[in-house]
Design a protein around this motif. Structure first.
Motif, PDB file in Angstrom:
ATOM      1  N   VAL A   1      43.520 -36.782  40.973  1.00  0.00           N
ATOM      2  CA  VAL A   1      43.781 -37.186  39.598  1.00  0.00           C
ATOM      3  C   VAL A   1      42.580 -36.971  38.671  1.00  0.00           C
ATOM      4  O   VAL A   1      42.724 -36.395  37.587  1.00  0.00           O
ATOM      5  CB  VAL A   1      44.271 -38.646  39.551  1.00  0.00           C
ATOM      6  CG1 VAL A   1      44.128 -39.240  38.160  1.00  0.00           C
ATOM      7  CG2 VAL A   1      45.734 -38.707  39.984  1.00  0.00           C
ATOM      8  N   PRO A   2      41.362 -37.406  39.031  1.00  0.00           N
ATOM      9  CA  PRO A   2      40.246 -37.180  38.105  1.00  0.00           C
ATOM     10  C   PRO A   2      39.926 -35.707  37.902  1.00  0.00           C
ATOM     11  O   PRO A   2      39.509 -35.297  36.815  1.00  0.00           O
ATOM     12  CB  PRO A   2      39.076 -37.925  38.751  1.00  0.00           C
ATOM     13  CG  PRO A   2      39.470 -38.158  40.164  1.00  0.00           C
ATOM     14  CD  PRO A   2      40.955 -38.236  40.178  1.00  0.00           C
ATOM     15  N   TRP A   3      40.144 -34.877  38.948  1.00  0.00           N
ATOM     16  CA  TRP A   3      39.924 -33.438  38.763  1.00  0.00           C
ATOM     17  C   TRP A   3      40.911 -32.856  37.762  1.00  0.00           C
ATOM     18  O   TRP A   3      40.533 -32.109  36.854  1.00  0.00           O
ATOM     19  CB  TRP A   3      40.063 -32.682  40.093  1.00  0.00           C
ATOM     20  CG  TRP A   3      40.137 -31.207  39.845  1.00  0.00           C
ATOM     21  CD1 TRP A   3      39.094 -30.351  39.600  1.00  0.00           C
ATOM     22  CD2 TRP A   3      41.324 -30.417  39.730  1.00  0.00           C
ATOM     23  NE1 TRP A   3      39.555 -29.088  39.351  1.00  0.00           N
ATOM     24  CE2 TRP A   3      40.913 -29.096  39.414  1.00  0.00           C
ATOM     25  CE3 TRP A   3      42.688 -30.692  39.854  1.00  0.00           C
ATOM     26  CZ2 TRP A   3      41.836 -28.058  39.243  1.00  0.00           C
ATOM     27  CZ3 TRP A   3      43.598 -29.674  39.677  1.00  0.00           C
ATOM     28  CH2 TRP A   3      43.173 -28.363  39.379  1.00  0.00           C
ATOM     29  N   THR A   4      42.191 -33.186  37.920  1.00  0.00           N
ATOM     30  CA  THR A   4      43.187 -32.594  37.023  1.00  0.00           C
ATOM     31  C   THR A   4      42.979 -33.089  35.595  1.00  0.00           C
ATOM     32  O   THR A   4      43.212 -32.346  34.630  1.00  0.00           O
ATOM     33  CB  THR A   4      44.621 -32.878  37.524  1.00  0.00           C
ATOM     34  OG1 THR A   4      45.527 -31.964  36.926  1.00  0.00           O
ATOM     35  CG2 THR A   4      45.059 -34.299  37.240  1.00  0.00           C
ATOM     36  N   ALA A   5      42.528 -34.334  35.427  1.00  0.00           N
ATOM     37  CA  ALA A   5      42.250 -34.860  34.089  1.00  0.00           C
ATOM     38  C   ALA A   5      41.133 -34.071  33.429  1.00  0.00           C
ATOM     39  O   ALA A   5      41.252 -33.637  32.268  1.00  0.00           O
ATOM     40  CB  ALA A   5      41.880 -36.342  34.176  1.00  0.00           C
ATOM     41  N   VAL A   6      40.042 -33.854  34.158  1.00  0.00           N
ATOM     42  CA  VAL A   6      38.910 -33.098  33.622  1.00  0.00           C
ATOM     43  C   VAL A   6      39.320 -31.659  33.305  1.00  0.00           C
ATOM     44  O   VAL A   6      39.014 -31.123  32.233  1.00  0.00           O
ATOM     45  CB  VAL A   6      37.733 -33.114  34.632  1.00  0.00           C
ATOM     46  CG1 VAL A   6      36.674 -32.080  34.247  1.00  0.00           C
ATOM     47  CG2 VAL A   6      37.118 -34.502  34.698  1.00  0.00           C
ATOM     48  N   ASN A   7      40.034 -31.025  34.227  1.00  0.00           N
ATOM     49  CA  ASN A   7      40.405 -29.626  34.051  1.00  0.00           C
ATOM     50  C   ASN A   7      41.308 -29.425  32.841  1.00  0.00           C
ATOM     51  O   ASN A   7      41.089 -28.521  32.017  1.00  0.00           O
ATOM     52  CB  ASN A   7      41.090 -29.117  35.320  1.00  0.00           C
ATOM     53  CG  ASN A   7      41.480 -27.654  35.229  1.00  0.00           C
ATOM     54  OD1 ASN A   7      42.576 -27.329  34.772  1.00  0.00           O
ATOM     55  ND2 ASN A   7      40.598 -26.773  35.664  1.00  0.00           N
TER      56      ASN A   7
ATOM     57  N   GLY B   1      43.818 -43.809  36.574  1.00  0.00           N
ATOM     58  CA  GLY B   1      42.864 -42.706  36.607  1.00  0.00           C
ATOM     59  C   GLY B   1      43.027 -41.740  35.445  1.00  0.00           C
ATOM     60  O   GLY B   1      42.046 -41.367  34.778  1.00  0.00           O
ATOM     61  N   LEU B   2      44.265 -41.349  35.165  1.00  0.00           N
ATOM     62  CA  LEU B   2      44.518 -40.441  34.036  1.00  0.00           C
ATOM     63  C   LEU B   2      44.195 -41.117  32.704  1.00  0.00           C
ATOM     64  O   LEU B   2      43.587 -40.498  31.812  1.00  0.00           O
ATOM     65  CB  LEU B   2      45.979 -39.993  34.042  1.00  0.00           C
ATOM     66  CG  LEU B   2      46.392 -38.992  35.130  1.00  0.00           C
ATOM     67  CD1 LEU B   2      47.905 -38.777  35.094  1.00  0.00           C
ATOM     68  CD2 LEU B   2      45.669 -37.656  34.960  1.00  0.00           C
ATOM     69  N   ALA B   3      44.581 -42.376  32.572  1.00  0.00           N
ATOM     70  CA  ALA B   3      44.385 -43.086  31.308  1.00  0.00           C
ATOM     71  C   ALA B   3      42.908 -43.287  30.979  1.00  0.00           C
ATOM     72  O   ALA B   3      42.514 -43.293  29.806  1.00  0.00           O
ATOM     73  CB  ALA B   3      45.092 -44.439  31.355  1.00  0.00           C
ATOM     74  N   VAL B   4      42.075 -43.431  31.994  1.00  0.00           N
ATOM     75  CA  VAL B   4      40.645 -43.651  31.772  1.00  0.00           C
ATOM     76  C   VAL B   4      39.896 -42.329  31.586  1.00  0.00           C
ATOM     77  O   VAL B   4      39.107 -42.169  30.651  1.00  0.00           O
ATOM     78  CB  VAL B   4      40.036 -44.454  32.938  1.00  0.00           C
ATOM     79  CG1 VAL B   4      38.507 -44.486  32.828  1.00  0.00           C
ATOM     80  CG2 VAL B   4      40.595 -45.868  32.956  1.00  0.00           C
TER      81      VAL B   4
ATOM     82  N   TYR C   1      36.333 -38.159  29.277  1.00  0.00           N
ATOM     83  CA  TYR C   1      35.755 -36.821  29.391  1.00  0.00           C
ATOM     84  C   TYR C   1      35.743 -36.120  28.033  1.00  0.00           C
ATOM     85  O   TYR C   1      34.746 -35.480  27.662  1.00  0.00           O
ATOM     86  CB  TYR C   1      36.534 -35.991  30.402  1.00  0.00           C
ATOM     87  CG  TYR C   1      35.998 -34.584  30.572  1.00  0.00           C
ATOM     88  CD1 TYR C   1      34.798 -34.352  31.252  1.00  0.00           C
ATOM     89  CD2 TYR C   1      36.679 -33.491  30.055  1.00  0.00           C
ATOM     90  CE1 TYR C   1      34.296 -33.069  31.406  1.00  0.00           C
ATOM     91  CE2 TYR C   1      36.185 -32.206  30.205  1.00  0.00           C
ATOM     92  CZ  TYR C   1      35.000 -32.000  30.879  1.00  0.00           C
ATOM     93  OH  TYR C   1      34.503 -30.717  31.023  1.00  0.00           O
ATOM     94  N   TYR C   2      36.835 -36.261  27.285  1.00  0.00           N
ATOM     95  CA  TYR C   2      36.908 -35.622  25.969  1.00  0.00           C
ATOM     96  C   TYR C   2      35.816 -36.149  25.043  1.00  0.00           C
ATOM     97  O   TYR C   2      35.067 -35.375  24.421  1.00  0.00           O
ATOM     98  CB  TYR C   2      38.287 -35.863  25.362  1.00  0.00           C
ATOM     99  CG  TYR C   2      38.430 -35.294  23.972  1.00  0.00           C
ATOM    100  CD1 TYR C   2      38.676 -33.938  23.775  1.00  0.00           C
ATOM    101  CD2 TYR C   2      38.307 -36.120  22.844  1.00  0.00           C
ATOM    102  CE1 TYR C   2      38.801 -33.417  22.492  1.00  0.00           C
ATOM    103  CE2 TYR C   2      38.430 -35.608  21.560  1.00  0.00           C
ATOM    104  CZ  TYR C   2      38.682 -34.252  21.392  1.00  0.00           C
ATOM    105  OH  TYR C   2      38.790 -33.726  20.126  1.00  0.00           O
ATOM    106  N   ALA C   3      35.698 -37.464  24.953  1.00  0.00           N
ATOM    107  CA  ALA C   3      34.715 -38.066  24.041  1.00  0.00           C
ATOM    108  C   ALA C   3      33.294 -37.730  24.460  1.00  0.00           C
ATOM    109  O   ALA C   3      32.437 -37.414  23.619  1.00  0.00           O
ATOM    110  CB  ALA C   3      34.918 -39.578  23.997  1.00  0.00           C
ATOM    111  N   TRP C   4      33.022 -37.775  25.756  1.00  0.00           N
ATOM    112  CA  TRP C   4      31.672 -37.527  26.269  1.00  0.00           C
ATOM    113  C   TRP C   4      31.263 -36.079  26.020  1.00  0.00           C
ATOM    114  O   TRP C   4      30.134 -35.801  25.600  1.00  0.00           O
ATOM    115  CB  TRP C   4      31.649 -37.861  27.756  1.00  0.00           C
ATOM    116  CG  TRP C   4      30.279 -38.134  28.311  1.00  0.00           C
ATOM    117  CD1 TRP C   4      29.080 -37.849  27.741  1.00  0.00           C
ATOM    118  CD2 TRP C   4      29.980 -38.747  29.564  1.00  0.00           C
ATOM    119  NE1 TRP C   4      28.047 -38.240  28.552  1.00  0.00           N
ATOM    120  CE2 TRP C   4      28.570 -38.795  29.680  1.00  0.00           C
ATOM    121  CE3 TRP C   4      30.759 -39.254  30.599  1.00  0.00           C
ATOM    122  CZ2 TRP C   4      27.933 -39.312  30.810  1.00  0.00           C
ATOM    123  CZ3 TRP C   4      30.129 -39.782  31.712  1.00  0.00           C
ATOM    124  CH2 TRP C   4      28.727 -39.813  31.811  1.00  0.00           C
ATOM    125  N   MET C   5      32.179 -35.139  26.284  1.00  0.00           N
ATOM    126  CA  MET C   5      31.874 -33.730  26.061  1.00  0.00           C
ATOM    127  C   MET C   5      31.697 -33.428  24.577  1.00  0.00           C
ATOM    128  O   MET C   5      30.814 -32.652  24.190  1.00  0.00           O
ATOM    129  CB  MET C   5      32.975 -32.853  26.658  1.00  0.00           C
ATOM    130  CG  MET C   5      32.961 -32.791  28.175  1.00  0.00           C
ATOM    131  SD  MET C   5      31.592 -31.807  28.842  1.00  0.00           S
ATOM    132  CE  MET C   5      32.164 -30.154  28.481  1.00  0.00           C
TER     133      MET C   5
END
Length: 476
Positions: A363-369, A439-442, A447-451
């Motif tokens: 889940v965290p990988w797919t969210a980041v990708n 996991g997806l919601a967090v 990741y978007y805001a941090w990047m």
């Protein structure tokens, strides 16, 4: 633009993880429907439906609802990855270097290889049981034969796998329709099937999560089967063809499995399926068993590409070809065979735990990708940098992606609910597993805001002239 070349179905695929130039692009979006529809109609999909009623003990209506909702939700995540292949022309896990860096991506890629081996082993168990039942062969021999057929498909490569899936779309699709006719109209369901089971949120959410992960688990390799398609295939056609094929091809066999589990809760999947389709049971089991060998070719092919990605990261001048893919596929087959033989006696419980724990790391990988591709870089990547040991514009490590990945695992742990481990929050909400939703919601917004705050929003050079640079697979 150069005309795309045609590729014969039984021609050995020469390329492995290198960029696919425009002169070798071929296929249409509708080909994506058949590969995902045909490859999902198999025994393991049926077994996933069996879990809903036989393991979780849900009534049939709740099992069907949770299976449908899980596939619909997970299919969105899975199909969004499909558009990356035509745009970038490289395997899915190689693309991960753009988010995590050339070395930072290794952990994720290694975990994905383990996932492929686990799926391969699960499929071999069910396929072996089917062949053993039909032909009277020793179960170990039958499991081995199923695996060897898959090795052959993975060794030939992309075009053969597409062709086999297209063929299975017709053969397995017709067989599935016949199975429903025999189960519901010809034989009829055993007394008490429709009234069996008891609703629980634990079972409902567990089944929903299992179905969602069934789709999300394809995410690490869905674009492996679109990377040869023309770049102008389009995001929407690629998405909808993949989504409809994967969801329909999964939900229908899972519904059949839920019927099997409700009718014969104490029988294994193969025996129960044969009983509910008595009269054509041997045909149904044979077709769905053969389907396992075809689908396992997908798992093994992509597992080999991911393993090769690890090697190419460490040795960037290495240019692996078809022979290397065959050798790596054979090595992964041996690992999966050992796992299959060790876990075959308690298959459904082991498979359920494997799937739910797998969700935690995928889940965290797919969210980041997905956030990186659609929201941050908008599909624009420096392909040359993906083949450089130093990561080019993406570097060796992306601390933001790596931190988000581990944080994504950490935030899910309290919400996990399996027979191996149940988190403290999951215990308080009746052992219901909502870890993947958390996991997806967090991670997606984080990741978007941090990047964005770090100013890492686009590659410096979108789509460089890789068609000439990488035509032979070499890198600078």
């Amino acid at each position: 633009m150069a005309e795309p070349t045609t590729v014969e179905p039984f021609q050995f695929e020469r390329r492995t993880i290198d960029h696919i130039p425009v002169t070798e692009r071929h296929g249409r979006a509708r080909n994506l429907f058949t590969i995902w529809f045909g490859s999902n109609i198999m025994l393991l999909t049926v077994a996933t439906g069996v879990v809903a009623t036989a393991v979780y003990g849900l009534p049939l209506w709740a099992a069907l609802l949770s299976l449908a909702l899980g596939n619909i939700a997970g299919g969105v995540v899975m199909a969004l990855h499909a558009a990356q292949g035509p745009q970038m022309g490289v395997p899915q896990m190689l693309q991960t270097r753009a988010q995590f860096g050339s070395y930072g991506s290794l952990l994720v890629v290694v975990l994905v290889v383990l996932m492929y081996v686990g799926f391969f082993a699960s499929n071999m168990v069910l396929g072996g049981q089917a062949i053993s039942t039909l032909l009277g062969l020793p179960e170990t021999l039958a499991i081995t034969l199923i695996g060897l057929l898959s090795v052959a498909g993975a060794s030939v490569g992309y075009k053969l796998i597409h062709g086999l899936a297209s063929l299975m779309s017709v053969i397995a699709g017709v067989t599935l329709a016949l199975a429903f006719v025999w189960a519901l109209a010809v034989n009829g369901l055993p007394a008490g099937t429709l009234s069996s089971g008891e609703f629980s949120w634990l079972g409902f959410m567990g089944t929903l999560s299992l179905a969602a992960l069934w789709q999300i688990a394809y995410a690490p390799y869905v674009s492996d089967y679109t990377r040869y398609m023309p770049r102008d295939t389009g995001v929407r056609p690629a998405f909808w063809a993949t989504y409809s094929g994967a969801v329909l091809g999964s939900v229908l066999p899972m519904v059949l499995g839920a019927l099997v589990g409700a009718a014969f809760p104490k029988a294994d999947t193969v025996t129960g399926l044969g009983s509910i389709t008595e009269g054509i049971g041997a045909l149904v089991i044979a077709v769905f068993g053969i389907g396992i060998a075809c689908t396992n070719s997908l798992n093994l092919y992509c597992g080999a590409l991911s393993a090769i990605t690890v090697g190419q990261t460490l040795f960037p001048r290495w240019v692996p070809r078809a022979g290397v893919r065959a050798l790596v596929a054979s090595a992964l087959f041996l690992c999966a065979l050992a796992m299959a033989l060790a876990g075959k006696d308690n298959f459904l419980v082991n498979f359920t735990n494997f799937m739910l724990l797998l969700m935690c790391v995928l889940v965290p990988w797919t969210a980041v990708n997905l956030v990186d591709y659609y929201a941050i870089r908008h599909g624009h990547y420096d392909i040359d940098s993906l083949f450089r040991r130093d990561g080019g514009v993406y570097g060796r490590y992306n601390p933001i992606a790596i931190a988000c990945y581990f944080l994504g695992i950490a935030v899910q742990i309290p919400f996990l609910s399996t027979t191996i481990y149940t988190g403290p929050i999951a215990e308080r909400i009746g052992a219901v597993d909502i870890s993947w939703i958390v996991g997806l919601a967090v991670i997606c917004p984080l990741y978007y805001a941090w990047m964005r705050k770090a100013g890492r929003t686009r590659a410096r050079t979108p789509f460089p002239a890789t068609d000439t640079l990488l035509a032979g697979g070499e890198t600078k």
